[in-house]
Design a protein around this motif. Sequence first.
Motif, PDB file in Angstrom:
ATOM      1  N   SER A   8       0.850  -1.197   0.000  1.00 31.95           N
ATOM      2  CA  SER A   8       0.000   0.000   0.000  1.00 31.95           C
ATOM      3  C   SER A   8       0.877   1.235   0.000  1.00 31.95           C
ATOM      4  O   SER A   8       1.709   1.420   0.890  1.00 31.95           O
ATOM      5  N   TYR A   9       0.680   2.085  -0.995  1.00 35.32           N
ATOM      6  CA  TYR A   9       1.540   3.265  -1.200  1.00 35.32           C
ATOM      7  C   TYR A   9       0.754   4.542  -0.948  1.00 35.32           C
ATOM      8  O   TYR A   9      -0.363   4.708  -1.453  1.00 35.32           O
ATOM      9  N   ASN A  32       0.863   8.978  -9.304  1.00 31.87           N
ATOM     10  CA  ASN A  32       0.038   7.939  -9.919  1.00 31.87           C
ATOM     11  C   ASN A  32       0.872   7.084 -10.869  1.00 31.87           C
ATOM     12  O   ASN A  32       0.715   5.859 -10.923  1.00 31.87           O
ATOM     13  N   SER A  73       2.833   4.728  -8.725  1.00 33.66           N
ATOM     14  CA  SER A  73       2.012   3.664  -8.125  1.00 33.66           C
ATOM     15  C   SER A  73       1.842   2.495  -9.096  1.00 33.66           C
ATOM     16  O   SER A  73       1.814   1.326  -8.678  1.00 33.66           O
ATOM     17  N   THR A 101      -4.017  -0.293  -5.919  1.00 32.87           N
ATOM     18  CA  THR A 101      -4.997   0.701  -5.495  1.00 32.87           C
ATOM     19  C   THR A 101      -4.299   2.025  -5.209  1.00 32.87           C
ATOM     20  O   THR A 101      -3.379   2.078  -4.387  1.00 32.87           O
ATOM     21  N   PHE A 102      -4.707   3.063  -5.920  1.00 27.00           N
ATOM     22  CA  PHE A 102      -4.150   4.391  -5.682  1.00 27.00           C
ATOM     23  C   PHE A 102      -5.272   5.399  -5.905  1.00 27.00           C
ATOM     24  O   PHE A 102      -5.483   5.889  -7.017  1.00 27.00           O
ATOM     25  N   ASN A 138      -4.950   7.742  -1.524  1.00 31.63           N
ATOM     26  CA  ASN A 138      -3.509   7.460  -1.507  1.00 31.63           C
ATOM     27  C   ASN A 138      -2.701   8.672  -1.912  1.00 31.63           C
ATOM     28  O   ASN A 138      -1.562   8.839  -1.465  1.00 31.63           O
ATOM     29  N   ASN A 139      -3.276   9.503  -2.799  1.00 29.39           N
ATOM     30  CA  ASN A 139      -2.598  10.751  -3.173  1.00 29.39           C
ATOM     31  C   ASN A 139      -3.140  11.862  -2.290  1.00 29.39           C
ATOM     32  O   ASN A 139      -4.263  12.333  -2.479  1.00 29.39           O
TER      33      ASN A 139
END
Length: 487
Positions: free
Chosen positions: A41-42, A69, A72, A83-84, A154-155
């Motif tokens: 997970s990022y 992105n 990712s 997932t991002f 995530n972002n």
Amino acid sequence: MKKIIHIFYLFIFTGLLFFASCSDSSDDNPSPVTGNVDFTSYVAVGNSLTAGYADGALYISGQKYSWANDLSKQLTTVGGNGTFRIPYMPTELGVGVSESSTGTPVLRTKLVLGQTTDCLGSNGIGPVLADPNASQAVLYFYLVANVAAMGPYNNIGVPGIRVTDLFDPDLAEKNPYFGRIAYNTTDTLETYAAKVHPTFFTLWIGNNDVLGYATSGGTEAITPMEGDVGTGFQASMEAEVKYLTSITTGGVIADIPDITSIPYFNTIPYDAITLTNQSQADQLNAAYANYNATMESLGLPYRINFQVGANPMVIADADMPLPDSLSFLKIRQMKSDELVILETPLDSIKCGGWGTIKPVANQYILTENEIATVKKATDDFNAIMKNLADEYNLAFVDFNSIMKDIDQNGITMNGITFTTKYITGNLFSLDGIHLTPQGNAAVANYFVQAINDKYGTKIPEIDVSTFPAIQIPDKTAKVCIKPVSYP
């Protein structure tokens, strides 16, 4: 709303500039190899550069092409879960915030290249609003509509933020780009990284801690080095890195690029005044005869002289060593190593006497002293970030050195040449600060290289040639700044 302007003046220029039409290869990517870190997970923490802000606004495709992105997607080759989540702005035309001539906030769409006509009636190609008639009410709705329910994200790159803003409980009220993703108005951005249960992070922040001072021509403050968390740069950066490393298995810190190399500061030349005949020079020199005589009598070296051809602009400089009683004489001609910011209204220079009979205001100029201040702050902040990367055993991207190299030599990736030239350099978008899709892909590759070097991974790099470039309406024409002829 005035708080909004204070935040967003950091990265948005207010006037449309008018431009006249004028006349590699990378190594093959290795097979992916997972190193000694968990990429499941990022989370990406940062400012407008991380968010995908471009062309003076936040908009859907700009966010889609953000470097975070891009990264990712590459991380899926080494265990990323794919997932991002991105808090997309609900319009491709985008929403940016600028300031009107009266100082009130104005919302606007992104910039695109189109046909322009300047105050002299000359046609050219330059940045224009994608929708100059966009409704302020609709843009405001897009800006403040809360999308927290579709998160967590995530972002969490938030346009306009400084390092100290990560800990501000009032940030959602001050900054609508954060307010739109906040669950509660008193939430702090620092804790949002944990909501996606990250195993890996990137942290690229600190640009605005210097950029606000630079884009305002030295009138805004640089974040102080000293002070508690939420006040001082060092304590705030240390606290954020400590927090992120406590909830992940690894990450990357990126430093502040040399912002004086970007197009925002290097597009309008210091000697933008072109005189075509001697009578013009004689008239201007006569107007400054008393000024020159006064400076000579005071034993000061300042002189204002014009000649046929290119001439440095006359600017205001509050740092000139004159008593307050002579503050009206704190004007001089620019030096060749000083910088003009991109938001300087060229029509005022072409038709309003700016730079000749009227000094260009300090807010549009970075003087020698101000440039030195920017560079010292950048070096000091970057040293803190490098030390933290070493202390916490993190990967590090030295964008300061990278930007200097691009400015001096350019780089080529996948047959695409990147320079710091405005519009034609492929790296920077139409606001002169943020990145193009190709520029974002190039930046993502630098993150990939840093991760591979630090963690022993073999993450494949991105083919930047597969990303879109700036669309120039007349592909047979070059787009550039011409010297301003004195009318």
